[in-house]
Design an enzyme around this catalytic site. Structure first.
Site, PDB file in Angstrom:
ATOM      1  N   LYS A 124       0.867  -1.182   0.000  1.00 28.16           N
ATOM      2  CA  LYS A 124       0.000   0.000   0.000  1.00 28.16           C
ATOM      3  C   LYS A 124       0.903   1.231   0.000  1.00 28.16           C
ATOM      4  O   LYS A 124       1.212   1.811   1.046  1.00 28.16           O
ATOM      5  CB  LYS A 124      -0.932  -0.023   1.224  1.00 28.16           C
TER       6      LYS A 124
HETATM    7  N1  PMP Z   1      -7.838  -2.286  -2.744  1.00 32.82           N
HETATM    8  C1  PMP Z   1      -7.253  -1.095  -2.916  1.00 32.82           C
HETATM    9  C2  PMP Z   1      -6.506  -0.827  -4.163  1.00 32.82           C
HETATM   10  C3  PMP Z   1      -7.380  -0.100  -1.921  1.00 32.82           C
HETATM   11  O1  PMP Z   1      -6.819   1.095  -2.075  1.00 32.82           O
HETATM   12  C4  PMP Z   1      -8.144  -0.371  -0.767  1.00 32.82           C
HETATM   13  C5  PMP Z   1      -8.325   0.697   0.281  1.00 32.82           C
HETATM   14  N2  PMP Z   1      -7.297   0.691   1.212  1.00 32.82           N
HETATM   15  C6  PMP Z   1      -8.717  -1.630  -0.640  1.00 32.82           C
HETATM   16  C7  PMP Z   1      -8.547  -2.566  -1.637  1.00 32.82           C
HETATM   17  C8  PMP Z   1      -9.473  -1.981   0.609  1.00 32.82           C
HETATM   18  O2  PMP Z   1      -8.543  -2.147   1.652  1.00 32.82           O
HETATM   19  P1  PMP Z   1      -8.984  -1.939   3.164  1.00 32.82           P
HETATM   20  O3  PMP Z   1     -10.163  -2.788   3.362  1.00 32.82           O
HETATM   21  O4  PMP Z   1      -7.821  -2.427   3.970  1.00 32.82           O
HETATM   22  O5  PMP Z   1      -9.277  -0.507   3.335  1.00 32.82           O
END
Ligand code: PMP
Length: 307
Positions: free
Chosen positions: A160
């Site tokens: 991320k």
């Molecule tokens: N995929 C991507 C590309 C994202 O940016 C996010 C948001 N963080 C998610 C999935 C969902 O992740 P999370 O549930 O940890 O927020």
């Protein structure tokens, strides 16, 4: 809330400062190349208990540290440092509303895209009323974008980091140009991966199906939450590769993420889809759990106001 949004306090390089005083050097690798890793951590206000709960804080920090390790940037902060900075800044703003808190490790200094430091941090609370229009919609009209999701062998979607969102941007901008709300990406093998900032689920014959971790998706905390909540409610869940044409005959589909919670998909490539009962049940369960109301998963919430 003690401060107006434009005056809110930010944790920045070890101090609490007003947002306008949190300034990053323009030559820092984070400014030039998006060399940072981050989390968007949701907090839910529980009015009855007069308490603000952070949701799955430890899991967010584990992912943040994995991202830093994978991209090879130094991290001078322990998990307890990360948590203390978070709690201090949320408390200092005296919030009594839902938040998304951006916690970012960034490469400062005057290096380049190859630098591993110096790494610093900001923690910036974002009141939830201010999230993007896409996240506030009741349901989304989605297309499969012509852009492919970044791949494990080029720029891993598991990390991320700021720079990965340029790929998200390609898909999102194409979707908006063509009159959709957002998009779904296919991975390099032509299978369904995820949205630009969310994971994807479909429901078929009462069973939930979501792409596997090896199909080019972020290791999403909401995806994991949905899987565990669904199982606790007696639904079957399958993590497996999904073909494009499976989308168009799904009973229900939704996108999910910390910012958008569970948001139903109304159509994909103009194939209309039903907004379903199971998505709604899971969404309600998600919000209750994040507010600390689900005894099965009480360990997922951290109370902010403890003294
Ligand atoms: N995929 C991507 C590309 C994202 O940016 C996010 C948001 N963080 C998610 C999935 C969902 O992740 P999370 O549930 O940890 O927020």
């Amino acid at each position: 809330m003690k401060y107006d949004v434009s005056e809110r306090l930010i944790w920045f390089k070890g101090e609490l400062v007003h947002v306008n005083d949190a300034k990053i050097n323009i030559l820092a690798p984070t400014s030039q190349f998006g060399l940072n890793v981050f989390e968007g951590i949701p907090c839910y206000w529980n009015e009855d208990e007069h308490q603000l709960y952070a949701f799955r804080l430890d899991d967010h920090y584990e992912r943040l540290l994995r991202s830093a390790r994978l991209i090879q940037i130094d991290c001078p902060f322990s998990k307890s440092d990360l948590k203390k900075a978070f709690v201090d800044v949320v408390k200092a703003n005296e919030y009594e509303e839902n938040l998304s808190v951006r916690q970012t490790l960034f490469v400062d200094g005057f290096g380049s895209w190859g630098s591993d430091g110096p790494t610093n941090m900001f923690v910036a609370p974002i009141p939830r009323g201010k999230t993007s229009a896409e996240y506030n919609k009741k349901g989304l009209n989605v297309c499969v974008t012509s852009w492919r999701r970044i791949s494990e062998n080029a720029l891993s979607p598991r990390i991320k980091c700021g720079a990965n969102y340029i790929n998200s941007r390609y898909g999102q901008r194409e979707a908006l140009r063509n009159g959709y709300d957002t998009c779904l990406f296919l991975n390099e093998y032509g299978k369904i991966s995820e949205g630009p900032g969310s994971c994807f689920f479909m429901v078929k014959n009462g069973k939930l199906i979501t792409p596997a971790f090896t199909d080019a998706v972020l290791e999403s905390i909401t995806r994991d939450t949905v899987i565990k909540l669904a199982k606790s409610l007696g639904y079957e869940v399958e993590e497996r590769t999904i073909d494009r044409t499976e989308l168009y005959t799904a009973d229900e589909t939704f996108l999910c993420g910390s910012a958008m919670e569970l948001t139903p998909v109304l159509s994909i490539d103009r194939y209309e889809l039903g907004c379903g009962e199971i998505s709604e049940i899971l969404h309600r369960s998600y919000v209750n759990t994040a507010k600390g109301l689900n005894p099965l998963f009480k360990n997922w919430v951290t109370a902010i106001y403890t003294e």
